[in-house]
Design a protein around this motif. Structure first.
Motif, PDB file in Angstrom:
ATOM      1  N   ASP A   5       0.892  -0.765  -0.551  1.00 34.54           N
ATOM      2  CA  ASP A   5       0.185  -0.280  -0.241  1.00 34.54           C
ATOM      3  C   ASP A   5       0.928   1.177  -0.093  1.00 34.54           C
ATOM      4  O   ASP A   5       2.328   1.442   0.500  1.00 34.54           O
ATOM      5  CB  ASP A   5      -1.140  -0.258   1.179  1.00 34.54           C
ATOM      6  CG  ASP A   5      -1.926   1.340   1.429  1.00 34.54           C
ATOM      7  OD1 ASP A   5      -2.151   1.499   0.071  1.00 34.54           O
ATOM      8  OD2 ASP A   5      -2.997   1.572   2.688  1.00 34.54           O
ATOM      9  N   LYS A  14      -0.020   4.799   1.568  1.00 39.41           N
ATOM     10  CA  LYS A  14      -0.646   5.998   2.616  1.00 39.41           C
ATOM     11  C   LYS A  14      -0.010   7.092   2.487  1.00 39.41           C
ATOM     12  O   LYS A  14      -1.627   7.941   2.657  1.00 39.41           O
ATOM     13  CB  LYS A  14      -0.562   5.349   4.150  1.00 39.41           C
ATOM     14  CG  LYS A  14      -0.802   3.416   4.187  1.00 39.41           C
ATOM     15  CD  LYS A  14      -1.402   3.835   5.859  1.00 39.41           C
ATOM     16  CE  LYS A  14      -1.610   2.525   5.958  1.00 39.41           C
ATOM     17  NZ  LYS A  14      -1.540   1.560   6.661  1.00 39.41           N
ATOM     18  N   GLY A  29      -5.714   7.271   3.681  1.00 36.13           N
ATOM     19  CA  GLY A  29      -6.357   5.389   3.571  1.00 36.13           C
ATOM     20  C   GLY A  29      -5.846   5.087   2.506  1.00 36.13           C
ATOM     21  O   GLY A  29      -6.048   3.908   2.884  1.00 36.13           O
ATOM     22  N   TYR A  88      -5.973  -9.276   7.801  1.00 37.01           N
ATOM     23  CA  TYR A  88      -5.294  -8.385   7.200  1.00 37.01           C
ATOM     24  C   TYR A  88      -4.040  -8.229   8.805  1.00 37.01           C
ATOM     25  O   TYR A  88      -4.150  -7.504   9.414  1.00 37.01           O
ATOM     26  CB  TYR A  88      -6.279  -7.413   7.232  1.00 37.01           C
ATOM     27  CG  TYR A  88      -5.243  -5.799   6.279  1.00 37.01           C
ATOM     28  CD1 TYR A  88      -4.459  -5.784   6.472  1.00 37.01           C
ATOM     29  CD2 TYR A  88      -6.032  -4.897   5.635  1.00 37.01           C
ATOM     30  CE1 TYR A  88      -3.312  -4.426   6.409  1.00 37.01           C
ATOM     31  CE2 TYR A  88      -5.557  -4.160   5.190  1.00 37.01           C
ATOM     32  CZ  TYR A  88      -3.816  -3.532   5.654  1.00 37.01           C
ATOM     33  OH  TYR A  88      -4.190  -2.583   4.954  1.00 37.01           O
ATOM     34  N   ASN A  96      -5.608  -6.412  11.098  1.00 36.22           N
ATOM     35  CA  ASN A  96      -7.010  -5.441  10.827  1.00 36.22           C
ATOM     36  C   ASN A  96      -7.886  -6.620  10.716  1.00 36.22           C
ATOM     37  O   ASN A  96      -7.264  -7.867  10.131  1.00 36.22           O
ATOM     38  CB  ASN A  96      -6.518  -4.462  10.076  1.00 36.22           C
ATOM     39  CG  ASN A  96      -6.142  -2.976   9.577  1.00 36.22           C
ATOM     40  OD1 ASN A  96      -6.432  -2.635  10.832  1.00 36.22           O
ATOM     41  ND2 ASN A  96      -5.231  -3.458   9.228  1.00 36.22           N
ATOM     42  N   ARG A 102     -10.327  -7.312   8.646  1.00 37.83           N
ATOM     43  CA  ARG A 102     -11.818  -6.765   7.394  1.00 37.83           C
ATOM     44  C   ARG A 102     -10.817  -7.016   6.268  1.00 37.83           C
ATOM     45  O   ARG A 102      -9.476  -7.092   6.538  1.00 37.83           O
ATOM     46  CB  ARG A 102     -11.812  -5.440   7.011  1.00 37.83           C
ATOM     47  CG  ARG A 102     -10.612  -4.545   8.405  1.00 37.83           C
ATOM     48  CD  ARG A 102     -11.317  -2.732   8.631  1.00 37.83           C
ATOM     49  NE  ARG A 102     -10.216  -1.985   8.549  1.00 37.83           N
ATOM     50  CZ  ARG A 102      -9.382  -1.732   7.496  1.00 37.83           C
ATOM     51  NH1 ARG A 102      -9.012  -1.878   6.198  1.00 37.83           N
ATOM     52  NH2 ARG A 102      -8.311  -1.310   8.296  1.00 37.83           N
ATOM     53  N   GLY A 139      -8.122  -5.253   3.083  1.00 35.87           N
ATOM     54  CA  GLY A 139      -8.064  -3.571   3.449  1.00 35.87           C
ATOM     55  C   GLY A 139      -8.807  -2.456   2.289  1.00 35.87           C
ATOM     56  O   GLY A 139      -8.917  -3.097   0.564  1.00 35.87           O
ATOM     57  N   ASP A 140      -8.146  -1.911   2.260  1.00 33.24           N
ATOM     58  CA  ASP A 140      -8.929  -0.823   0.781  1.00 33.24           C
ATOM     59  C   ASP A 140      -7.873   0.506   0.919  1.00 33.24           C
ATOM     60  O   ASP A 140      -7.147   0.916   1.582  1.00 33.24           O
ATOM     61  CB  ASP A 140     -10.512  -0.063   1.334  1.00 33.24           C
ATOM     62  CG  ASP A 140     -11.062   1.262   0.426  1.00 33.24           C
ATOM     63  OD1 ASP A 140     -10.335   0.662  -0.641  1.00 33.24           O
ATOM     64  OD2 ASP A 140     -11.925   1.530   0.676  1.00 33.24           O
ATOM     65  N   PRO A 141      -7.057  -0.269  -0.327  1.00 30.96           N
ATOM     66  CA  PRO A 141      -7.208  -0.759  -1.565  1.00 30.96           C
ATOM     67  C   PRO A 141      -7.095  -1.869  -1.616  1.00 30.96           C
ATOM     68  O   PRO A 141      -7.099  -2.378  -2.512  1.00 30.96           O
ATOM     69  CB  PRO A 141      -6.165  -0.125  -2.540  1.00 30.96           C
ATOM     70  CG  PRO A 141      -5.593   1.136  -2.147  1.00 30.96           C
ATOM     71  CD  PRO A 141      -5.921   1.125  -0.491  1.00 30.96           C
ATOM     72  N   GLU A 142      -6.119  -2.635  -1.140  1.00 37.30           N
ATOM     73  CA  GLU A 142      -5.981  -4.144  -0.710  1.00 37.30           C
ATOM     74  C   GLU A 142      -6.988  -5.130  -1.694  1.00 37.30           C
ATOM     75  O   GLU A 142      -6.626  -5.921  -2.881  1.00 37.30           O
ATOM     76  CB  GLU A 142      -5.290  -4.647   0.201  1.00 37.30           C
ATOM     77  CG  GLU A 142      -3.534  -4.202   0.744  1.00 37.30           C
ATOM     78  CD  GLU A 142      -3.852  -3.092   1.217  1.00 37.30           C
ATOM     79  OE1 GLU A 142      -5.267  -2.403   1.624  1.00 37.30           O
ATOM     80  OE2 GLU A 142      -3.825  -2.600   2.409  1.00 37.30           O
TER      81      GLU A 142
HETATM   82  N1  GLY Z   1      -5.582   0.019   2.932  1.00 41.41           N
HETATM   83  C1  GLY Z   1      -4.819   0.358   4.225  1.00 41.41           C
HETATM   84  C2  GLY Z   1      -6.659  -0.515   5.038  1.00 41.41           C
HETATM   85  O1  GLY Z   1      -7.059  -0.930   4.328  1.00 41.41           O
HETATM   86  O2  GLY Z   1      -6.129   0.014   6.641  1.00 41.41           O
END
Ligand code: GLY
Ligand code: AMP
Length: 442
Positions: free
Chosen positions: A217, A219, A231, A278, A294, A296, A298-301
């Motif tokens: 990612d 950031k 994000g 994650y 995490n 959940r 990831g966004d954008p993963e």
């Molecule tokens: N890519 C960082 C997140 O989803 O926390």
């Protein structure tokens, strides 16, 4: 087959896309805090409500009687939405509140790993008492002034402050730690690690853990990793599912940490972790350390990973819920991806472009467009929200090919927007490789 999808954002669009490719052809009942044109195009229904108001979500869940729910974001997961849905007989792809502490409390996770002898953490300590002298002596004497202060609850990715970056002096660190203790009762202070970060996400059902391709990612808001944290401005993954700067041993170590942590959670919480684990890792001089977990996608993963999934996403979701997750259910194509987020020009500092028109080029088969914070008028015109607008993903045989595809499409987006053109380029990859080589040879 019906799936209740509780999420919005480009991550939610990517999840909806993966669900809709399933041979089960599920009806998607979407529940989102705002209209998302991408999710809407794939869902049978899209309900807009506050997803932290569990009564509203449960009402929709009762009426739709889904086969299972998929919960995207951290806040409802951390607050126990999976528990609330289970009480009305609906299982979720998302951990219950107890296991979700792996994301919601950084102190819980560091202490759990220490208790189970999982050697993944930097030097750390959890403080609950607002005693400035104690905090000062830990930061200066134990950590020699190179430190990170972490708010011990969910804070939308804004709770972590790093010395030399957000915090200049030791006193700044003490002041922020005091603020954390006053607000949430606890603070984690830890050693600042030097290295290169990457993400390894796994599908998890108790002690059954199947990894996804590793992703990196970006950031920071601006080119060259400058500017404020966001994000995530974009991500890439490689065709061999590892990353150019890490070794096989690094990836194996991260994978082992995910497995050991899933087992530790099951033992500690007396229930299986079900959902996406994650791992945010950093490759350092002597291997790999854990930055955070995490609970959940990831966004954008998710935008890189899910388009590569060859096997059936609904089968994987059901297997996580029933405890029958096996390696053969999860297969990814051997292709590379580069995702670049289109954001409003002022993101993340200001929201001056909210409501302005944005338009996207036609998306070819070797690319994806996932809508984030964007609304669609009745006449089909797309308008910017204040946050990340849409992720454009290029898919190719190499990172360079994927980057070219994403870059060409990003250039054609019209409106007051920007993106990081450096993500996935050879220059950035070489920089990551050289940084780690230097750290490891010094
Ligand atoms: N890519 C960082 C997140 O989803 O926390
Ligand atoms: P987190 O919310 O825990 O992912 O932290 C946000 C960002 O802070 C990470 O992506 C890292 O860049 C940085 N960070 C967190 N913990 C550390 C650490 N111990 N050493 C260096 N950087 C860190």
């Amino acid at each position: 087959m019906k799936v209740l999808l509780i999420t919005s954002s480009a991550r939610g669009h990517a999840i909806a896309d993966a669900l809709s490719r399933s041979r089960h052809k599920p009806e998607i009942i979407a529940v989102s805090p705002s209209h998302n044109p991408g999710i809407l195009s794939l869902a049978t229904e899209q309900h807009v409500c506050d997803i932290m108001n569990f009564d509203s979500v449960l009402d929709i869940a009762k009426k739709s009687s889904p086969d299972f729910a998929f919960i995207g974001p951290d806040d409802p997961i951390g607050m126990g939405l999976a528990d609330a849905l289970q009480e009305i007989g609906i299982s979720s792809v998302a951990p219950k509140k107890s296991c979700a502490r792996v994301e919601a409390s950084k102190g819980f996770t560091r202490e759990l790993l220490a208790k189970k002898g999982i050697d993944a953490s930097p030097k750390f300590s959890v403080f609950t008492r607002a005693e400035p002298e104690l905090l000062l002596s830990y930061i200066s004497d134990e950590l020699c002034g190179d430190y990170v202060v972490k708010y011990d609850a969910l804070k939308g990715g804004k709770g972590v402050k790093v010395s030399g970056d957000h915090l200049e002096t030791v006193e700044d660190g003490v002041a922020y730690a005091m603020e954390c203790i006053a607000e949430c009762g606890r603070v984690v202070i830890e050693e600042k690690l030097i290295g290169v970060e990457f993400s390894l996400l796994s599908f998890v059902s108790g002690t059954q853990v199947v990894d996804m391709p590793a992703v990196q990612d970006h950031k920071r808001a601006y080119t060259g990793d400058t500017g404020p944290n966001t994000g995530g401005m974009g991500t890439y993954s490689d065709s061999n599912h590892t990353l150019p700067f890490i070794t096989e041993a690094d990836l194996e170590q991260a994978s082992l940490f995910n497995r050991l942590t899933a087992k530790a959670l099951e033992e500690e919480c007396e229930e299986p972790f079900v959902g996406i684990l994650y791992g945010g890792f950093i490759a350092v001089k002597n291997g790999v350390r854990l930055i955070e977990y995490n609970a959940r996608f990831g966004d954008p993963e998710a935008l890189n990973i899910l388009p590569l999934l060859k096997t059936d996403f609904v089968d994987i979701c059901q297997a996580m819920i029933t405890g029958q997750l096996t390696d053969d259910l999860v297969e990814f194509t051997n292709q590379a991806t580069v995702c670049k987020y289109i954001t409003p020009e002022g993101y993340p500092e200001n929201k001056d472009q909210v409501g302005k028109i944005v338009s996207f080029p036609e998306i070819p088969n070797n690319a994806r467009l996932y809508y984030g914070d964007v609304t669609e008028d009745n006449d089909g015109i797309l308008r910017l929200g204040g946050s990340r607008t849409a992720g454009i993903v290029g898919i190719g045989d190499t990172i360079s090919e994927a980057e070219n595809i994403a870059e060409t499409l990003c250039k054609q987006v019209q409106g007051p927007v920007r993106y990081r053109s450096d993500i996935g380029t050879k220059a950035v990859l070489d920089c990551r490789i050289n940084t780690l080589l230097q750290i490891r040879s010094s």
